[in-house]
Design a protein around this motif. Structure first.
Motif, PDB file in Angstrom:
ATOM      1  N   GLN A  43     -12.884   1.779 -10.797  1.00  0.00           N
ATOM      2  CA  GLN A  43     -11.514   1.815 -11.317  1.00  0.00           C
ATOM      3  C   GLN A  43     -11.182   3.175 -11.913  1.00  0.00           C
ATOM      4  O   GLN A  43     -10.090   3.702 -11.719  1.00  0.00           O
ATOM      5  N   TYR A  44     -12.122   3.749 -12.608  1.00  0.00           N
ATOM      6  CA  TYR A  44     -11.904   5.045 -13.262  1.00  0.00           C
ATOM      7  C   TYR A  44     -11.563   6.130 -12.252  1.00  0.00           C
ATOM      8  O   TYR A  44     -10.688   6.965 -12.472  1.00  0.00           O
ATOM      9  N   PHE A  45     -12.247   6.113 -11.128  1.00  0.00           N
ATOM     10  CA  PHE A  45     -12.008   7.131 -10.114  1.00  0.00           C
ATOM     11  C   PHE A  45     -10.977   6.689  -9.077  1.00  0.00           C
ATOM     12  O   PHE A  45     -10.777   7.365  -8.075  1.00  0.00           O
ATOM     13  N   GLY A  46     -10.355   5.527  -9.312  1.00  0.00           N
ATOM     14  CA  GLY A  46      -9.312   5.068  -8.400  1.00  0.00           C
ATOM     15  C   GLY A  46      -9.819   4.755  -7.017  1.00  0.00           C
ATOM     16  O   GLY A  46      -9.085   4.834  -6.025  1.00  0.00           O
ATOM     17  N   ASN A  47     -11.096   4.352  -6.912  1.00  0.00           N
ATOM     18  CA  ASN A  47     -11.690   4.091  -5.604  1.00  0.00           C
ATOM     19  C   ASN A  47     -11.427   2.671  -5.123  1.00  0.00           C
ATOM     20  O   ASN A  47     -11.606   2.369  -3.954  1.00  0.00           O
ATOM     21  N   ASN A  48     -10.994   1.807  -6.042  1.00  0.00           N
ATOM     22  CA  ASN A  48     -10.799   0.404  -5.708  1.00  0.00           C
ATOM     23  C   ASN A  48      -9.314   0.095  -5.735  1.00  0.00           C
ATOM     24  O   ASN A  48      -8.665   0.190  -6.757  1.00  0.00           O
ATOM     25  N   THR A  49      -8.737  -0.280  -4.588  1.00  0.00           N
ATOM     26  CA  THR A  49      -7.295  -0.488  -4.505  1.00  0.00           C
ATOM     27  C   THR A  49      -6.821  -1.617  -5.403  1.00  0.00           C
ATOM     28  O   THR A  49      -5.645  -1.695  -5.723  1.00  0.00           O
ATOM     29  N   SER A  50      -7.731  -2.493  -5.841  1.00  0.00           N
ATOM     30  CA  SER A  50      -7.311  -3.610  -6.679  1.00  0.00           C
ATOM     31  C   SER A  50      -6.831  -3.144  -8.056  1.00  0.00           C
ATOM     32  O   SER A  50      -6.149  -3.888  -8.747  1.00  0.00           O
ATOM     33  N   VAL A  51      -7.174  -1.917  -8.448  1.00  0.00           N
ATOM     34  CA  VAL A  51      -6.736  -1.446  -9.761  1.00  0.00           C
ATOM     35  C   VAL A  51      -5.338  -0.855  -9.717  1.00  0.00           C
ATOM     36  O   VAL A  51      -4.765  -0.564 -10.752  1.00  0.00           O
ATOM     37  N   TYR A  52      -4.763  -0.708  -8.568  1.00  0.00           N
ATOM     38  CA  TYR A  52      -3.414  -0.170  -8.451  1.00  0.00           C
ATOM     39  C   TYR A  52      -2.422  -1.328  -8.554  1.00  0.00           C
ATOM     40  O   TYR A  52      -2.192  -2.046  -7.605  1.00  0.00           O
ATOM     41  N   GLU A  53      -1.848  -1.473  -9.715  1.00  0.00           N
ATOM     42  CA  GLU A  53      -0.976  -2.622  -9.943  1.00  0.00           C
ATOM     43  C   GLU A  53       0.224  -2.610  -9.005  1.00  0.00           C
ATOM     44  O   GLU A  53       0.695  -3.654  -8.579  1.00  0.00           O
ATOM     45  N   TYR A  54       0.753  -1.433  -8.699  1.00  0.00           N
ATOM     46  CA  TYR A  54       1.954  -1.333  -7.877  1.00  0.00           C
ATOM     47  C   TYR A  54       1.646  -0.844  -6.463  1.00  0.00           C
ATOM     48  O   TYR A  54       2.547  -0.514  -5.712  1.00  0.00           O
ATOM     49  N   ILE A  55       0.372  -0.734  -6.158  1.00  0.00           N
ATOM     50  CA  ILE A  55      -0.003  -0.147  -4.882  1.00  0.00           C
ATOM     51  C   ILE A  55      -0.741  -1.165  -4.032  1.00  0.00           C
ATOM     52  O   ILE A  55      -1.693  -1.774  -4.482  1.00  0.00           O
ATOM     53  N   THR A  56      -0.342  -1.359  -2.812  1.00  0.00           N
ATOM     54  CA  THR A  56      -1.022  -2.288  -1.921  1.00  0.00           C
ATOM     55  C   THR A  56      -1.978  -1.509  -1.043  1.00  0.00           C
ATOM     56  O   THR A  56      -2.016  -0.283  -1.066  1.00  0.00           O
ATOM     57  N   ALA A  57      -2.719  -2.232  -0.230  1.00  0.00           N
ATOM     58  CA  ALA A  57      -3.708  -1.599   0.643  1.00  0.00           C
ATOM     59  C   ALA A  57      -3.107  -1.231   1.993  1.00  0.00           C
ATOM     60  O   ALA A  57      -3.825  -1.042   2.963  1.00  0.00           O
ATOM     61  N   LYS A  58      -1.795  -1.108   2.062  1.00  0.00           N
ATOM     62  CA  LYS A  58      -1.145  -0.841   3.349  1.00  0.00           C
ATOM     63  C   LYS A  58      -1.103   0.633   3.707  1.00  0.00           C
ATOM     64  O   LYS A  58      -0.488   1.019   4.698  1.00  0.00           O
ATOM     65  N   GLY A  59      -1.714   1.450   2.864  1.00  0.00           N
ATOM     66  CA  GLY A  59      -1.769   2.860   3.208  1.00  0.00           C
ATOM     67  C   GLY A  59      -0.918   3.738   2.315  1.00  0.00           C
ATOM     68  O   GLY A  59      -0.128   3.267   1.508  1.00  0.00           O
ATOM     69  N   LYS A  60      -1.055   5.032   2.508  1.00  0.00           N
ATOM     70  CA  LYS A  60      -0.406   6.011   1.645  1.00  0.00           C
ATOM     71  C   LYS A  60       1.118   5.929   1.732  1.00  0.00           C
ATOM     72  O   LYS A  60       1.822   6.123   0.750  1.00  0.00           O
ATOM     73  N   GLU A  61       1.641   5.650   2.929  1.00  0.00           N
ATOM     74  CA  GLU A  61       3.094   5.612   3.091  1.00  0.00           C
ATOM     75  C   GLU A  61       3.703   4.500   2.251  1.00  0.00           C
ATOM     76  O   GLU A  61       4.698   4.685   1.546  1.00  0.00           O
ATOM     77  N   ASN A  62       3.092   3.316   2.319  1.00  0.00           N
ATOM     78  CA  ASN A  62       3.589   2.173   1.556  1.00  0.00           C
ATOM     79  C   ASN A  62       3.419   2.406   0.054  1.00  0.00           C
ATOM     80  O   ASN A  62       4.276   2.063  -0.758  1.00  0.00           O
ATOM     81  N   GLU A  63       2.293   3.030  -0.288  1.00  0.00           N
ATOM     82  CA  GLU A  63       2.013   3.338  -1.690  1.00  0.00           C
ATOM     83  C   GLU A  63       3.099   4.221  -2.284  1.00  0.00           C
ATOM     84  O   GLU A  63       3.640   3.955  -3.360  1.00  0.00           O
ATOM     85  N   THR A  64       3.478   5.275  -1.550  1.00  0.00           N
ATOM     86  CA  THR A  64       4.505   6.188  -2.024  1.00  0.00           C
ATOM     87  C   THR A  64       5.857   5.491  -2.109  1.00  0.00           C
ATOM     88  O   THR A  64       6.615   5.690  -3.061  1.00  0.00           O
ATOM     89  N   ARG A  65       6.168   4.655  -1.114  1.00  0.00           N
ATOM     90  CA  ARG A  65       7.448   3.942  -1.086  1.00  0.00           C
ATOM     91  C   ARG A  65       7.609   3.043  -2.310  1.00  0.00           C
ATOM     92  O   ARG A  65       8.650   3.021  -2.953  1.00  0.00           O
ATOM     93  N   ILE A  66       6.543   2.312  -2.658  1.00  0.00           N
ATOM     94  CA  ILE A  66       6.598   1.393  -3.797  1.00  0.00           C
ATOM     95  C   ILE A  66       6.785   2.161  -5.101  1.00  0.00           C
ATOM     96  O   ILE A  66       7.608   1.805  -5.936  1.00  0.00           O
ATOM     97  N   ILE A  67       6.023   3.232  -5.272  1.00  0.00           N
ATOM     98  CA  ILE A  67       6.119   4.005  -6.508  1.00  0.00           C
ATOM     99  C   ILE A  67       7.467   4.702  -6.620  1.00  0.00           C
ATOM    100  O   ILE A  67       8.044   4.789  -7.697  1.00  0.00           O
ATOM    101  N   ASN A  68       8.019   5.173  -5.483  1.00  0.00           N
ATOM    102  CA  ASN A  68       9.324   5.831  -5.517  1.00  0.00           C
ATOM    103  C   ASN A  68      10.436   4.877  -5.931  1.00  0.00           C
ATOM    104  O   ASN A  68      11.456   5.287  -6.468  1.00  0.00           O
ATOM    105  N   LYS A  69      10.268   3.583  -5.663  1.00  0.00           N
ATOM    106  CA  LYS A  69      11.263   2.578  -6.032  1.00  0.00           C
ATOM    107  C   LYS A  69      11.140   2.133  -7.486  1.00  0.00           C
ATOM    108  O   LYS A  69      12.013   1.456  -8.007  1.00  0.00           O
ATOM    109  N   MET A  70      10.058   2.490  -8.119  1.00  0.00           N
ATOM    110  CA  MET A  70       9.778   2.024  -9.476  1.00  0.00           C
ATOM    111  C   MET A  70      10.723   2.682 -10.481  1.00  0.00           C
ATOM    112  O   MET A  70      10.991   3.869 -10.408  1.00  0.00           O
TER     113      MET A  70
END
Length: 548
Positions: free
Chosen positions: A361-388
């Motif tokens: 979790q500390y090094f962000g290696n486990n996707t489960s620690v990303y509350e707003y981030i899914t495992a669908k990849g970098k594109e989806n991750e950026t889209r979700i955070i940009n909407k926040m």
């Protein structure tokens, strides 16, 4: 009278010292033999081919010690005792081939007698060479995590009433931690010791430096005179005093390990070298606290926690200027229930999983620690955070990424992403960062219900379950952020959210910081509620809106 004199003269009256015991350990770079003596020894060293002899004056061989001890350890075959005359003794060390040796004495210390230490120096592969020799996975960089089992060899650490030694327990736990961390892609754990031998503070730290380690975790088991004392705790370095008397006492005891372990050139003082002390970066200590807070949250899931907040003390073993480092006290050997836990392999595994999860979790290696981030990849991750929805927060003195993330009911990973930061980036008081926005205008503290704390609960998890924030829980229960919650405790939680703001007139001495702190909101949230800026001057009698 004549008979008495004859008897007295015939006794070996000059042989006032006695060798009480012979002990030995083997480390990767040396084999150590320790002779326990009941008084300060007098001896000289003689060498002849593969035999090194110590000639002791006025010394007897203990009755329980045999004339010959077969060792067959790396570098040495056996030890032989020869009585030279009534009061002098020769102790021979038979080496398997001519090797470098080191002989030195250790003065009586605490419950340990005077000692003579005989080291056979071995040609051993360094830990760095050993790690680099192993095949590396095809990744950009393998993160090295140093796992440091405390004590070892001459230094047993805490000892339980059933004669369970801390040094053995923490080694077993550390080996399990290594197994779990090695399962994480891109990570490799390295032990500072893999057997029952002592490693000096300097050498433990040097291993971390040589391997350019990303994190250093020293593993220990606690002990106290109060046999009811229990719980895990996590400590980080303090360059000043300790955060509590318990932390001060623990650091004082742990810092004596080099003396007990037989390291030459050390004394009992706990002060730091001021030159080394100046090398410490506040950023490294903050990073250590970030990790420590995550580790505490993971430990909460598996065991009782003594301190819910990170404790601080000037531990010598954590003196790393640029590598985050923490000391983990797994449980109390002095507590009969926790002693049983510490001897349990199942507990070792649970502790290992908790530590490995915290590292991930500390090094962000486990996707489960990303509350707003899914495992669908970098594109989806950026889209979700940009909407926040986001807000600006000005970092206060004492803040860490972990404490900010907890306050905003989010994760370190989200804050890093929002601010295009790396985990190693320095944060400092006054810096503005972007955080997920909280609806502070519509908080209500009037309607609430009682919730009974369950095992594994944290303020953050309770807040999430009740669709609220940690700030609301702190206000409802008149808690401090670092306050401990325990299983069975009843806490107030909001039953619903409705608008509820009170009017407040500014008094002498009020500042935005003090008002925000008393209202359990941030300065930026307070500014947002009142439509003012941080730079605006408050004046006596000014009306402000504050959450009730």
């Amino acid at each position: 009278m004549i008979i008495f004199c004859v008897l007295f003269l015939s006794m070996p009256c000059f042989a006032s010292k006695e060798i009480l015991n012979v002990r030995h350990w083997t480390a990767p770079d040396h084999t150590r033999i320790v002779l326990d003596i009941d008084a300060e020894p007098e001896y000289r060293v003689e060498e002849d081919n593969n035999i090194v002899a110590l000639i002791f004056r006025n010394t007897l061989q203990g009755k329980q010690i045999p004339a010959e001890i077969i060792l067959n350890k790396p570098g040495i075959k056996k030890i032989r005792f020869h009585k030279i005359d009534a009061s002098n003794l020769k102790v021979e060390f038979h080496l398997d081939e001519h090797k470098k040796t080191d002989v030195f004495r250790l003065k009586k210390f605490q419950d340990r007698p005077d000692r003579v230490v005989f080291d056979v120096i071995l040609q051993a592969q360094s830990v760095q060479e050993e790690v680099l020799a192993k095949p590396q996975p095809l990744i950009k960089r393998t993160r090295i995590i140093i796992i440091d089992p405390g004590h070892g060899g001459e230094d047993p650490g805490a000892i339980s009433k059933k004669r369970v030694y801390e040094k053995n327990i923490v080694l077993a736990i550390s080996k399990e931690i290594k197994k779990e961390i090695d399962k994480i892609p891109g990570f490799r754990a390295v032990l500072t010791r893999s057997g029952d031998y002592y490693v000096s503070f300097n050498k433990r730290l040097q291993i971390a430096k040589d391997l350019d380690a990303s994190l250093f975790i020293s593993v220990h088991a606690d002990a106290a005179k109060n046999r009811k004392a229990k719980g895990s705790s996590v400590y980080s370095l303090s360059t000043g005093g300790a955060s509590s008397e318990a932390a001060k006492l623990l650091a004082s005891n742990e810092n004596l390990s080099d003396i007990i372990g037989g390291v030459t050139g050390v004394n009992g003082k706990n002060e730091f070298d001021p030159i080394i002390l100046n090398m410490f970066q506040v950023n490294t200590i903050n990073l250590s606290r970030n990790y420590a807070e995550i580790l505490i949250r993971q430990l909460n899931k598996i065991t009782c926690i003594k301190f819910q907040s990170v404790q601080e003390a000037p531990f010598k073993v954590l003196k790393l200027p640029d590598i985050p480092a923490v000391l983990l006290e797994a449980a109390y050997l002095s507590n009969p229930v926790e002693e049983k836990l510490l001897r349990s392999r199942d507990f070792h595994k649970k502790m290992a999983v908790a530590v490995a999860s915290s590292v991930s979790q500390y090094f962000g290696n486990n996707t489960s620690v990303y509350e707003y981030i899914t495992a669908k990849g970098k594109e989806n991750e950026t889209r979700i955070i940009n909407k926040m929805s986001t807000a600006k927060y000005t970092i206060q003195r004492g803040d860490t990424l972990a404490s900010i993330a907890t306050h905003y009911d989010t994760s370190i990973a989200v804050i890093l992403k929002l601010n295009d930061m790396k985990l190693t980036d320095k944060i400092y008081a006054g810096r503005k960062i972007i955080v997920p926005a909280k609806d502070t205008k519509n908080l209500s503290y009037k309607k609430s219900i009682h919730y009974t704390v369950k095992k594994g609960d944290t303020l953050s998890s309770i807040a999430k379950n009740y669709n609220t924030s940690v700030a609301v829980l702190l206000k409802l229960n008149n808690f401090e952020l670092q306050e401990r919650i325990y299983v069975g405790q009843k806490v107030l939680v909001p039953s619903e959210k409705t608008g509820n703001i009170k009017k407040y007139k500014v008094k002498k001495g009020d500042t935005l910081y003090s008002l925000a702190k008393n209202s359990s909101v941030t300065i930026d949230e307070l500014c947002e509620i009142n439509n003012i800026n941080r730079e605006d001057t408050l004046y006596l009698g000014q009306n402000l809106n504050l959450p009730k």
